[in-house]
Write an enzyme that holds these catalytic residues in place. Structure first.
Site, PDB file in Angstrom:
ATOM      1  N   SER A 160      49.242 -10.696   5.780  1.00  0.00           N
ATOM      2  CA  SER A 160      48.885 -11.907   6.502  1.00  0.00           C
ATOM      3  C   SER A 160      49.161 -11.727   8.001  1.00  0.00           C
ATOM      4  O   SER A 160      48.649 -10.805   8.612  1.00  0.00           O
ATOM      5  CB  SER A 160      49.632 -13.101   5.900  1.00  0.00           C
ATOM      6  OG  SER A 160      49.128 -14.322   6.380  1.00  0.00           O
ATOM      7  N   ASP A 258      40.012 -15.850   0.197  1.00  0.00           N
ATOM      8  CA  ASP A 258      40.972 -15.873   1.299  1.00  0.00           C
ATOM      9  C   ASP A 258      40.255 -16.254   2.589  1.00  0.00           C
ATOM     10  O   ASP A 258      39.148 -15.775   2.870  1.00  0.00           O
ATOM     11  CB  ASP A 258      41.608 -14.484   1.451  1.00  0.00           C
ATOM     12  CG  ASP A 258      42.861 -14.492   2.294  1.00  0.00           C
ATOM     13  OD1 ASP A 258      42.799 -14.965   3.447  1.00  0.00           O
ATOM     14  OD2 ASP A 258      43.902 -14.024   1.808  1.00  0.00           O
ATOM     15  N   HIS A 288      44.622 -16.680  -0.715  1.00  0.00           N
ATOM     16  CA  HIS A 288      45.719 -16.153   0.085  1.00  0.00           C
ATOM     17  C   HIS A 288      47.036 -16.296  -0.684  1.00  0.00           C
ATOM     18  O   HIS A 288      47.355 -17.367  -1.200  1.00  0.00           O
ATOM     19  CB  HIS A 288      45.799 -16.914   1.406  1.00  0.00           C
ATOM     20  CG  HIS A 288      46.558 -16.199   2.473  1.00  0.00           C
ATOM     21  ND1 HIS A 288      46.083 -15.075   3.102  1.00  0.00           N
ATOM     22  CD2 HIS A 288      47.780 -16.445   3.025  1.00  0.00           C
ATOM     23  CE1 HIS A 288      46.956 -14.664   3.997  1.00  0.00           C
ATOM     24  NE2 HIS A 288      47.996 -15.465   3.967  1.00  0.00           N
TER      25      HIS A 288
END
Length: 316
Positions: A160, A258, A288
């Protein structure tokens, strides 16, 4: 945005029930930062590894940087190493959150893992977090012999926002020319602030966990300005880099739902066109943070793919 729940892998749906939707703001940051890690290390993994906390020289005119150093007890000789950068949207997360992952990884791959506690936005905007990561890289590079690290097999890894910092660190290391990275291992990296201002956003990506609202808050916190505008440094948002030649081989993984799906695909394509070897994975029905559902088949597949890629990258 069209509803995407019907596209979620059924084995991931129970995880969604544990993650209520919320709006990210400065008011909720203390709660986010105070949450305990989702997983605790297994006793057998603790027994196989050591953990040392160190404070290393920080960037110029900045505080020292804390790093967590994981080492397998059984391994000897100069070991390959991974500099790990944690996620959290540039505004949250902590190096210790990944202890349950880092201990078995260090033991199974016979490598040293250095996890960096970089300063968080908005209190420390760009370039502070990235310079903290570079300080950790410099410390490893200068002290490789003392650390028992083979500096020719040192790579960077992150998820991330940590993936965004890892990609930016690869750019910065290339351009400064002081320390070489052998690979960059990017898990759904947050690399393009322009996703916040996309004229035609993906109709299905980003409904769960990390949403467009959270993304705008994270980028605004890091940049100190509205995302998507002019003048954003490629060291803040790696997708802004005009030249990608000369970067280390990349592993990029993301989920089909995502929010970062398209920016990650474009970055992978651009790396390939620049002659950079890329291994790319897109996991269907995955949003995610999907790996938090560790028992789901798609999560186990992603974990195997990631570990196998790291094993190859760390070989002599």
């Amino acid at each position: 945005m069209a509803g995407s729940r019907h596209l979620v892998d059924p084995q991931l749906l129970p995880l969604l029930e544990t993650i209520p939707p919320f709006e990210l703001s400065e008011a909720v940051l203390p709660m986010m930062r105070g949450r305990p890690a989702r997983f605790t290390p297994r006793a057998e993994d603790v027994a196989r590894t050591t953990l040392e906390r160190r404070r290393v020289p920080g960037p110029k005119d900045a505080p020292e940087v804390e790093v967590l150093v994981y080492r397998p007890k059984a391994a000897t000789g100069p070991l390959p190493a991974i500099l790990h950068i944690h996620g959290g949207g540039y505004v949250a997360g902590a190096a210790a959150d990944n202890e349950a992952v880092h201990r078995p990884l260090a033991a199974d791959l016979a490598c040293v893992i250095v996890s960096v506690e970089y300063r968080l936005a908005p209190e420390t905007p760009f370039p502070g977090p990235l310079e903290d990561c570079y300080a950790a890289l410099a410390w490893i590079g200068r002290n490789a012999a003392e650390l028992g690290v083979d500096a020719t097999r040192l790579g960077v890894m992150g998820e991330s926002a940590g993936g965004g910092l890892a990609a930016a660190l690869a750019l910065l290391a290339r351009d400064r020319g002081e320390y070489a990275l052998a690979f960059q291992h990017l898990i759904y990296p947050m690399i393009d602030d322009r996703t916040c201002a996309a004229a035609e956003p993906h109709p299905y990506a980003g409904e769960f966990v990390w949403t467009p609202q959270a993304n705008r808050f994270g980028w605004r916190s890091l940049l100190g300005q509205e995302p998507g505008g002019e003048g954003v440094s490629p060291y803040a948002a790696a997708a802004r880099a005009e030249r990608l030649e000369g970067l280390p081989p990349a592993f990029i993984a993301t989920g089909s739902l995502d929010l970062f799906l398209e920016e990650d695909l474009v970055y992978a394509q651009r790396l390939l066109r620049a002659g950079v070897p890329v291994e790319l994975h897109v996991y269907p029905g995955a949003f995610h943070g999907f790996q938090w559902a560790a028992e789901a088949e798609v999560s186990q597949t992603a974990a195997r793919d990631s570990r196998a890629a790291l094993a190859r990258a760390l070989r002599p």
